[in-house]
Design an enzyme around this catalytic site. Structure first.
Site, PDB file in Angstrom:
ATOM      1  N   ASP A 176       0.885  -1.071  -0.145  1.00  0.00           N
ATOM      2  CA  ASP A 176      -0.039  -0.024  -0.165  1.00  0.00           C
ATOM      3  C   ASP A 176       0.776   1.113   0.020  1.00  0.00           C
ATOM      4  O   ASP A 176       1.772   1.384   1.095  1.00  0.00           O
ATOM      5  CB  ASP A 176      -0.780  -0.071   1.054  1.00  0.00           C
ATOM      6  CG  ASP A 176      -1.983   0.845   0.909  1.00  0.00           C
ATOM      7  OD1 ASP A 176      -2.155   1.395   0.149  1.00  0.00           O
ATOM      8  OD2 ASP A 176      -2.870   1.205   2.174  1.00  0.00           O
ATOM      9  N   HIS A 181      -3.794  13.788   0.962  1.00  0.00           N
ATOM     10  CA  HIS A 181      -4.201  13.184   1.908  1.00  0.00           C
ATOM     11  C   HIS A 181      -2.915  13.162   3.132  1.00  0.00           C
ATOM     12  O   HIS A 181      -3.236  13.252   4.019  1.00  0.00           O
ATOM     13  CB  HIS A 181      -4.254  11.578   1.652  1.00  0.00           C
ATOM     14  CG  HIS A 181      -4.568  10.723   2.875  1.00  0.00           C
ATOM     15  ND1 HIS A 181      -5.479  10.548   3.597  1.00  0.00           N
ATOM     16  CD2 HIS A 181      -3.676   9.682   3.063  1.00  0.00           C
ATOM     17  CE1 HIS A 181      -5.168   9.476   4.436  1.00  0.00           C
ATOM     18  NE2 HIS A 181      -4.104   9.058   4.236  1.00  0.00           N
ATOM     19  N   GLU A 213     -10.602   3.793   3.998  1.00  0.00           N
ATOM     20  CA  GLU A 213      -9.771   4.676   3.128  1.00  0.00           C
ATOM     21  C   GLU A 213     -10.102   4.215   1.764  1.00  0.00           C
ATOM     22  O   GLU A 213     -10.141   3.095   1.289  1.00  0.00           O
ATOM     23  CB  GLU A 213      -8.420   4.230   3.529  1.00  0.00           C
ATOM     24  CG  GLU A 213      -7.997   4.619   4.678  1.00  0.00           C
ATOM     25  CD  GLU A 213      -6.274   4.519   4.853  1.00  0.00           C
ATOM     26  OE1 GLU A 213      -5.678   4.149   4.148  1.00  0.00           O
ATOM     27  OE2 GLU A 213      -5.963   5.324   5.746  1.00  0.00           O
ATOM     28  N   GLU A 237      -9.476   4.126  -1.894  1.00  0.00           N
ATOM     29  CA  GLU A 237      -8.122   3.807  -2.704  1.00  0.00           C
ATOM     30  C   GLU A 237      -8.725   3.080  -4.054  1.00  0.00           C
ATOM     31  O   GLU A 237      -9.793   2.380  -4.257  1.00  0.00           O
ATOM     32  CB  GLU A 237      -7.206   2.808  -1.739  1.00  0.00           C
ATOM     33  CG  GLU A 237      -7.011   3.280  -0.579  1.00  0.00           C
ATOM     34  CD  GLU A 237      -5.765   2.752   0.142  1.00  0.00           C
ATOM     35  OE1 GLU A 237      -4.958   1.922  -0.529  1.00  0.00           O
ATOM     36  OE2 GLU A 237      -5.284   3.036   1.407  1.00  0.00           O
ATOM     37  N   ASP A 291      -9.299   0.285   2.306  1.00  0.00           N
ATOM     38  CA  ASP A 291      -8.486  -0.296   3.277  1.00  0.00           C
ATOM     39  C   ASP A 291      -8.809   0.055   4.658  1.00  0.00           C
ATOM     40  O   ASP A 291      -8.556   1.205   5.145  1.00  0.00           O
ATOM     41  CB  ASP A 291      -7.091   0.394   2.706  1.00  0.00           C
ATOM     42  CG  ASP A 291      -5.968   0.073   3.866  1.00  0.00           C
ATOM     43  OD1 ASP A 291      -5.743  -1.132   4.412  1.00  0.00           O
ATOM     44  OD2 ASP A 291      -4.909   0.883   4.098  1.00  0.00           O
ATOM     45  N   ARG A 321      -8.053   3.548  13.725  1.00  0.00           N
ATOM     46  CA  ARG A 321      -7.167   4.482  13.819  1.00  0.00           C
ATOM     47  C   ARG A 321      -6.737   4.636  15.294  1.00  0.00           C
ATOM     48  O   ARG A 321      -5.400   4.935  15.523  1.00  0.00           O
ATOM     49  CB  ARG A 321      -7.926   5.795  13.677  1.00  0.00           C
ATOM     50  CG  ARG A 321      -8.412   6.198  12.237  1.00  0.00           C
ATOM     51  CD  ARG A 321      -7.541   6.013  11.462  1.00  0.00           C
ATOM     52  NE  ARG A 321      -7.981   6.351   9.791  1.00  0.00           N
ATOM     53  CZ  ARG A 321      -7.204   5.950   8.676  1.00  0.00           C
ATOM     54  NH1 ARG A 321      -6.073   5.465   8.934  1.00  0.00           N
ATOM     55  NH2 ARG A 321      -7.906   6.377   7.669  1.00  0.00           N
ATOM     56  N   GLN A 362      -4.038   1.980  15.284  1.00  0.00           N
ATOM     57  CA  GLN A 362      -2.891   2.484  14.538  1.00  0.00           C
ATOM     58  C   GLN A 362      -1.871   3.539  15.173  1.00  0.00           C
ATOM     59  O   GLN A 362      -0.915   3.477  14.874  1.00  0.00           O
ATOM     60  CB  GLN A 362      -3.612   3.019  13.215  1.00  0.00           C
ATOM     61  CG  GLN A 362      -2.631   3.506  12.111  1.00  0.00           C
ATOM     62  CD  GLN A 362      -3.034   4.242  11.049  1.00  0.00           C
ATOM     63  OE1 GLN A 362      -4.318   3.930  10.801  1.00  0.00           O
ATOM     64  NE2 GLN A 362      -2.066   4.580   9.965  1.00  0.00           N
ATOM     65  N   LYS A 408      -4.497  -2.317  10.417  1.00  0.00           N
ATOM     66  CA  LYS A 408      -4.815  -2.428   9.070  1.00  0.00           C
ATOM     67  C   LYS A 408      -4.998  -3.714   8.486  1.00  0.00           C
ATOM     68  O   LYS A 408      -5.698  -3.741   7.636  1.00  0.00           O
ATOM     69  CB  LYS A 408      -3.457  -1.913   7.993  1.00  0.00           C
ATOM     70  CG  LYS A 408      -3.279  -0.297   8.315  1.00  0.00           C
ATOM     71  CD  LYS A 408      -4.061   0.509   7.357  1.00  0.00           C
ATOM     72  CE  LYS A 408      -3.619   1.906   7.593  1.00  0.00           C
ATOM     73  NZ  LYS A 408      -4.458   2.587   6.547  1.00  0.00           N
ATOM     74  N   THR A 414      -9.269  -5.855   3.971  1.00  0.00           N
ATOM     75  CA  THR A 414      -9.133  -4.928   3.086  1.00  0.00           C
ATOM     76  C   THR A 414      -9.798  -5.623   1.930  1.00  0.00           C
ATOM     77  O   THR A 414      -9.801  -6.699   1.417  1.00  0.00           O
ATOM     78  CB  THR A 414      -7.431  -4.954   2.325  1.00  0.00           C
ATOM     79  OG1 THR A 414      -6.878  -4.545   3.418  1.00  0.00           O
ATOM     80  CG2 THR A 414      -7.313  -3.744   1.335  1.00  0.00           C
ATOM     81  N   GLU A 452     -10.203  12.332   8.002  1.00  0.00           N
ATOM     82  CA  GLU A 452     -10.217  13.609   7.405  1.00  0.00           C
ATOM     83  C   GLU A 452     -11.412  14.132   7.199  1.00  0.00           C
ATOM     84  O   GLU A 452     -11.601  15.501   7.721  1.00  0.00           O
ATOM     85  CB  GLU A 452      -9.659  13.667   5.997  1.00  0.00           C
ATOM     86  CG  GLU A 452      -8.337  12.868   5.962  1.00  0.00           C
ATOM     87  CD  GLU A 452      -7.737  12.716   4.587  1.00  0.00           C
ATOM     88  OE1 GLU A 452      -7.870  11.460   4.112  1.00  0.00           O
ATOM     89  OE2 GLU A 452      -7.087  13.452   3.522  1.00  0.00           O
TER      90      GLU A 452
END
Ligand SMILES: *[C@@H]1O[C@H](CO)[C@@H](O)[C@H](O)[C@H]1NC(C)=O
Ligand SMILES: *[C@@H]1O[C@H](CO)[C@@H](O)[C@H](O)[C@H]1NC(C)=O
Ligand SMILES: *[C@@H]1O[C@H](CO)[C@@H](O)[C@H](O)[C@H]1NC(C)=O
Length: 448
Positions: free
Chosen positions: A156, A163, A229, A231, A263, A267, A270, A283, A287, A394
């Site tokens: 990844d 971002h 996420e 992607e 993904d 948080r 992480q 993570k 996925t 975000e």
């Protein structure tokens, strides 16, 4: 007044008729707003209720062309020697054949599906055996029963400047938002292929260690900051030998096609674990990718100039040919508490700073070997405007504000039962090339 309505109606119908005639490239009916047009022809692995064998197909309109039934029709100079790759439970053998084989296969498929070609169109018996209707009612897989063997490694990247700037600003402040390496190389990490799943697979909320209160010791439990996420990812085709980099001018010959990707990210897990070696259990619990792989040739009409890169990258990362793609991307969320799905993000793949060619050249420049079926992902695709931010981190600015979903509903991060769907398509000159959807629903964490 009435006459006007009648006239405008028949005018609308006339326009529709002209449009559908324009789009009549194939003898298989394709609606103008369908992702899987004659110009697309994405590959996937599917099975049907009356034939559980996993096999390779091509989606067109609402149907799937079963390549395992028509292997003998691939009579070009390359594919006549490799017809067996279409009678397999994964795409890996076909991906391994490389660029010339993919181009030849696409030419054959376009000929066979063309309104002008009688081979399949007029052979009722062959058509009955090879064309499956209503693919969305069928089960489809990109994997085989042992899904871990279908794709190889998963990497990844972190290639959207907006971002990286947003996340950097939240965690380090505006001045140090981008790390010194970010504009010099496509930053990435090695993810985990075993937990890559195909659209429709439920995602279980992970449990783990986190430290919500910095003045207290860490705690263990279900993640409270489960995120998405937005992607995209590409599958590698062909391969390079260990020790031999793929030079940037050859990189496109190793890029088979693209899918949508979510993904999923915890948080809070992480944030506590990532120093100093990067993402890990925050993570690798899941996925999701979309099931149909859109070939790069179908995307080439939608190519755009690459972003200006300043400072100029080192020579091994330089290429002049345009390899930035205008792909509209959307994320929608539907909670158990909501009547219908609400769009929470509208972004575009063109916001990427590093191209896929640069990512692949960088990945192999040290001699690292990639293999057919390896999955290389973009990183979260955020654009410059708040509505284009590709993660809830975000959109909620690290949980400091809520994401309004209308009807009194809001989120900062995902609730149990939330259903996330990513869609994406290119459009232009009357043709549409889309990716279908990448969907997953959050199920509650295991009880201790
Ligand atoms: C089919 O043939 C007609 C007449 O030759 C041509 O105008 C048209 O472009 C062809 N369509 C396709 C999809 O090749
Ligand atoms: C139809 O397409 C196939 C595959 O390319 C080709 O072998 C065949 O000659 C074509 N037939 C006609 C009538 O054009
Ligand atoms: C649209 O057509 C023009 C002119 O033929 C071509 O240059 C352009 O690449 C096409 N764009 C798309 C998105 O197909």
């Amino acid at each position: 007044w009435c006459a006007l309505v009648v006239w405008s109606r028949s005018f609308t119908n006339l326009v529709k008729l002209m449009k559908s005639k324009d789009n009549k490239m194939s003898f298989i009916e394709v609606d103008a707003d369908c992702d899987f047009s004659f110009q697309n022809l994405p590959y996937g692995v599917f099975s049907t209720a009356n034939n559980p064998k996993h096999r390779i197909g091509v989606a067109i309109g609402k149907e799937i062309l079963d390549l395992s039934v028509i292997t003998s029709l691939f009579v070009g100079p390359v594919m006549s020697r490799h017809q067996d790759v279409f009678d397999q439970p994964t795409l890996n053998a076909f991906m391994a054949l490389g660029y010339e084989a993919w181009k030849e296969t696409r030419r054959t498929l376009q000929a066979l599906l063309s309104v002008n070609n009688s081979t399949l169109r007029d052979d009722v018996s062959l058509r009955t055996r090879s064309v499956w209707v209503k693919y969305h009612k069928e089960k489809y897989h990109l994997d085989d029963n042992h899904q871990k063997t279908a794709w190889g490694d998963y990497t990844d990247f972190y290639s959207s400047r907006d971002h990286a700037t947003n996340v950097g600003t939240m965690f380090r402040g505006k001045e140090n938002a981008l790390m010194p390496n970010w504009l010099r190389l496509p930053v990435g990490y090695h993810g985990r292929a075993s937990s890559v799943v195909v659209s429709g697979t439920p995602i279980r909320r992970p449990r783990g260690q986190m430290r919500p209160d910095q003045t207290k010791p860490p705690v263990f439990g279900p993640s409270k900051q489960l995120d998405i996420e937005l992607e995209m990812a590409f599958f590698v085709g062909g391969e390079n030998h260990l020790g031999e980099p793929i030079p940037i001018h050859k990189a496109h010959e190793h890029i088979f096609g693209m899918v949508l990707m979510n993904d999923w990210s915890a948080r809070d897990i992480q944030a506590w674990e990532y120093v100093p070696l990067g993402p890990f259990l925050g993570k690798n619990f899941g996925t999701t990718i979309s099931p149909w792989v859109v070939p790069m040739e179908a995307l080439l009409p939608f190519v755009e100039p690459n972003p200006i890169q300043d400072p100029e990258p080192l020579p091994y990362l330089q290429h002049q040919d345009a390899y930035t793609f205008n792909i509209n991307l959307f994320v929608s969320l539907k909670g158990k508490d909501m009547a219908s799905a609400v769009n929470i993000c509208s972004s575009n793949f063109r916001y990427m700073y590093w191209t896929m060619k640069q990512q692949l050249a960088h990945h192999t420049v040290n001699g690292c070997n990639v293999r057919p079926g390896d999955l290389l992902a973009s990183g979260t695709i955020s654009g410059p405007n708040p509505e284009s931010f590709g993660s809830m981190l975000e959109l909620s600015w690290r949980g400091s504000k809520t994401i309004d979903l209308g009807g009194g509903n809001s989120r900062t991060f995902l609730n149990d039962g939330d259903d996330i769907t990513i869609t994406g398509y290119c459009e232009g000159n009357g043709s549409r090339v889309g990716f279908g959807s990448c969907q997953g629903t959050i199920v509650s964490a295991l009880q201790p």
